[in-house]
Design an enzyme around this catalytic site. Sequence first.
Site, PDB file in Angstrom:
ATOM      1  N   TYR A  53      59.032   4.937   8.955  1.00  0.00           N
ATOM      2  CA  TYR A  53      59.621   4.976  10.440  1.00  0.00           C
ATOM      3  C   TYR A  53      60.873   4.124  10.251  1.00  0.00           C
ATOM      4  O   TYR A  53      61.868   4.398  10.994  1.00  0.00           O
ATOM      5  CB  TYR A  53      58.540   4.446  11.391  1.00  0.00           C
ATOM      6  N   ARG A  56      63.221   6.644   9.282  1.00  0.00           N
ATOM      7  CA  ARG A  56      63.727   7.489  10.469  1.00  0.00           C
ATOM      8  C   ARG A  56      64.506   6.852  11.600  1.00  0.00           C
ATOM      9  O   ARG A  56      65.219   7.322  11.918  1.00  0.00           O
ATOM     10  CB  ARG A  56      62.367   8.042  11.518  1.00  0.00           C
ATOM     11  N   GLN A  86      58.585  15.662  23.144  1.00  0.00           N
ATOM     12  CA  GLN A  86      57.735  15.453  22.194  1.00  0.00           C
ATOM     13  C   GLN A  86      58.560  14.522  21.068  1.00  0.00           C
ATOM     14  O   GLN A  86      58.075  13.978  20.156  1.00  0.00           O
ATOM     15  CB  GLN A  86      57.140  16.487  21.542  1.00  0.00           C
ATOM     16  N   VAL A  88      60.689  11.697  19.224  1.00  0.00           N
ATOM     17  CA  VAL A  88      60.762  10.252  19.204  1.00  0.00           C
ATOM     18  C   VAL A  88      61.959   9.762  18.989  1.00  0.00           C
ATOM     19  O   VAL A  88      62.446   8.454  19.046  1.00  0.00           O
ATOM     20  CB  VAL A  88      59.839   9.620  18.088  1.00  0.00           C
ATOM     21  N   ASP A  89      62.940  10.505  18.895  1.00  0.00           N
ATOM     22  CA  ASP A  89      64.446  10.173  18.716  1.00  0.00           C
ATOM     23  C   ASP A  89      65.046   9.716  20.323  1.00  0.00           C
ATOM     24  O   ASP A  89      64.305   9.883  21.230  1.00  0.00           O
ATOM     25  CB  ASP A  89      65.409  11.055  18.108  1.00  0.00           C
ATOM     26  N   HIS A 104      55.508  11.243  22.758  1.00  0.00           N
ATOM     27  CA  HIS A 104      54.778  10.967  21.398  1.00  0.00           C
ATOM     28  C   HIS A 104      55.592   9.652  20.865  1.00  0.00           C
ATOM     29  O   HIS A 104      55.541   9.106  19.825  1.00  0.00           O
ATOM     30  CB  HIS A 104      55.010  11.849  20.323  1.00  0.00           C
ATOM     31  N   SER A 172      57.312  24.637  18.214  1.00  0.00           N
ATOM     32  CA  SER A 172      56.549  25.734  17.912  1.00  0.00           C
ATOM     33  C   SER A 172      55.163  25.586  18.800  1.00  0.00           C
ATOM     34  O   SER A 172      54.353  26.607  18.896  1.00  0.00           O
ATOM     35  CB  SER A 172      56.027  25.477  16.395  1.00  0.00           C
TER      36      SER A 172
HETATM   37  P1  NAD Z   1      57.813  21.813  16.022  1.00  0.00           P
HETATM   38  O1  NAD Z   1      57.051  22.412  14.880  1.00  0.00           O
HETATM   39  O2  NAD Z   1      56.780  22.067  17.235  1.00  0.00           O
HETATM   40  O3  NAD Z   1      59.050  22.142  16.281  1.00  0.00           O
HETATM   41  C1  NAD Z   1      59.783  22.721  15.321  1.00  0.00           C
HETATM   42  C2  NAD Z   1      60.318  23.979  15.874  1.00  0.00           C
HETATM   43  O4  NAD Z   1      61.950  23.959  16.315  1.00  0.00           O
HETATM   44  C3  NAD Z   1      60.129  25.283  15.524  1.00  0.00           C
HETATM   45  O5  NAD Z   1      59.483  26.221  16.222  1.00  0.00           O
HETATM   46  C4  NAD Z   1      61.449  25.843  14.953  1.00  0.00           C
HETATM   47  O6  NAD Z   1      61.414  27.198  15.029  1.00  0.00           O
HETATM   48  C5  NAD Z   1      62.265  25.233  15.905  1.00  0.00           C
HETATM   49  N1  NAD Z   1      63.707  25.020  15.608  1.00  0.00           N
HETATM   50  C6  NAD Z   1      64.240  24.815  14.284  1.00  0.00           C
HETATM   51  N2  NAD Z   1      65.625  24.741  14.367  1.00  0.00           N
HETATM   52  C7  NAD Z   1      65.856  24.696  15.652  1.00  0.00           C
HETATM   53  C8  NAD Z   1      67.450  24.864  16.284  1.00  0.00           C
HETATM   54  N3  NAD Z   1      68.414  24.662  15.876  1.00  0.00           N
HETATM   55  N4  NAD Z   1      67.231  25.137  17.834  1.00  0.00           N
HETATM   56  C9  NAD Z   1      65.956  25.465  18.307  1.00  0.00           C
HETATM   57  N5  NAD Z   1      64.717  25.360  17.724  1.00  0.00           N
HETATM   58  C10 NAD Z   1      64.608  25.062  16.437  1.00  0.00           C
HETATM   59  O7  NAD Z   1      57.690  20.376  16.191  1.00  0.00           O
HETATM   60  P2  NAD Z   1      57.578  19.424  14.856  1.00  0.00           P
HETATM   61  O8  NAD Z   1      58.751  19.420  14.128  1.00  0.00           O
HETATM   62  O9  NAD Z   1      56.294  19.897  14.241  1.00  0.00           O
HETATM   63  O10 NAD Z   1      57.171  18.067  15.331  1.00  0.00           O
HETATM   64  C11 NAD Z   1      55.948  17.779  15.598  1.00  0.00           C
HETATM   65  C12 NAD Z   1      55.779  16.296  16.069  1.00  0.00           C
HETATM   66  O11 NAD Z   1      56.596  15.364  14.916  1.00  0.00           O
HETATM   67  C13 NAD Z   1      56.629  16.258  17.379  1.00  0.00           C
HETATM   68  O12 NAD Z   1      56.046  16.275  18.429  1.00  0.00           O
HETATM   69  C14 NAD Z   1      57.289  14.815  17.096  1.00  0.00           C
HETATM   70  O13 NAD Z   1      56.592  13.632  17.663  1.00  0.00           O
HETATM   71  C15 NAD Z   1      57.534  14.544  15.638  1.00  0.00           C
HETATM   72  N6  NAD Z   1      58.895  14.968  15.373  1.00  0.00           N
HETATM   73  C16 NAD Z   1      60.034  14.273  15.953  1.00  0.00           C
HETATM   74  C17 NAD Z   1      61.095  14.448  15.474  1.00  0.00           C
HETATM   75  C18 NAD Z   1      62.208  14.052  16.408  1.00  0.00           C
HETATM   76  O14 NAD Z   1      62.180  13.158  17.313  1.00  0.00           O
HETATM   77  N7  NAD Z   1      63.547  14.611  16.260  1.00  0.00           N
HETATM   78  C19 NAD Z   1      61.413  15.146  14.354  1.00  0.00           C
HETATM   79  C20 NAD Z   1      60.330  15.726  13.475  1.00  0.00           C
HETATM   80  C21 NAD Z   1      59.137  15.431  14.009  1.00  0.00           C
END
Ligand code: NAD
Length: 227
Positions: A53, A56, A86, A88-89, A104, A172
Site C-alpha cells: 500500500y 500504491r 470502489q 481507494v485513490d 473500499h 466488472s
Molecule cells: P474491476 O475489475 O471491477 O474493474 C476493472 C474494469 O475496468 C473492467 O471491467 C475493465 O473492462 C474496465 N476498464 C479498463 N480500462 C477502462 C477504461 N479506460 N475506461 C473504463 N473502464 C475500463 O475492478 P478491480 O480493478 O478488480 O478492482 C477491485 C478492487 O480493487 C476495487 O474495488 C478496489 O478496491 C481495488 N482497486 C482499486 C484501484 C483504484 O483505486 N484506482 C485500482 C485497482 C484495484
Amino acid sequence: MQTIVVLTGAGISAESGIRTFRDSDGLWEEYRIEDVATYDAWRRNQSLVLEFYNQRRRQLATVEPNAAHYALVKLEEKYKVIIVTQNVDNLHERAGSTNILHLHGELTKARSSLYENLVTDIGYNDIKPGDLCAKGSQLRPHIVWFGEAVPNIEIASGLTSGADIIMVIGTSLNVYPAAGLLHYAPPHTPKYLIDPNANQSVSARNLTNINEKAGTGVPALVEKLLG
Ligand code: NAD
C-alpha cells in the site's frame, strides 16, 4: 434537481495510469491479492502488506485525474451528483467532485488495527511497522480488504434506491457487495454502463451499455445529460 448516482470502479482511473486489478491476469501490480489485500495476509506479513500500500500511495502522488473524473464534476452544474466509488485513490476528490462515498477505503488514510473508527489522514506518507495509533496499536491502511465487511454498503444501497439516473463506470461488477448495488436501483431509472468490456451479462431494466473507455465515454454522456 434530479439525483445521479455514479458507481465507479478501477477502470475510471486506468487512463490516469493506475492499473486495474482484473485486467492483469488476476494479479494486482504483480502481487497476488491473497498476499497483500486480505486480513490473513496482514496477520502473516504486515511488512509486505504495508509496503504494497505504500507503493500504491506513492504512485497515487504521481498521477492526475482524467477527463472522466472532470466530466463528473461538470455534471454538478445541473444535477445532484453522488459518487459511490470502489476505488481507494483520491482522483474524484482532486478533480473537484463534492459528494463521494468510498466503499473500499482510502489510500491517504490510516487506521488503528484495533479500533476501526480511529482513522487519521496521512497524505502520501508511508505507514511503517512500529507506527502506532493514539491508543498504541499498529497503524494499518484504511482499506477494506477482500473478505472484510463493507461498512458503507447500506448507505450506498439507500442512495442507489433513490437515484433518478445511474451511471456505472469502469467496473466488472465482480466484487461483492458493491456489484449488487445496481439491483437497488428502481426499475424505471435509466442506467448507463460505461466500460470497454461492458458486461453483456449484466441484466437490469433500462440499461444502456456504452462500450467505450471512460475518458471518452463519460464526457460524451455528460454532455448529453447536460443537454
Ligand atoms: P474491476 O475489475 O471491477 O474493474 C476493472 C474494469 O475496468 C473492467 O471491467 C475493465 O473492462 C474496465 N476498464 C479498463 N480500462 C477502462 C477504461 N479506460 N475506461 C473504463 N473502464 C475500463 O475492478 P478491480 O480493478 O478488480 O478492482 C477491485 C478492487 O480493487 C476495487 O474495488 C478496489 O478496491 C481495488 N482497486 C482499486 C484501484 C483504484 O483505486 N484506482 C485500482 C485497482 C484495484
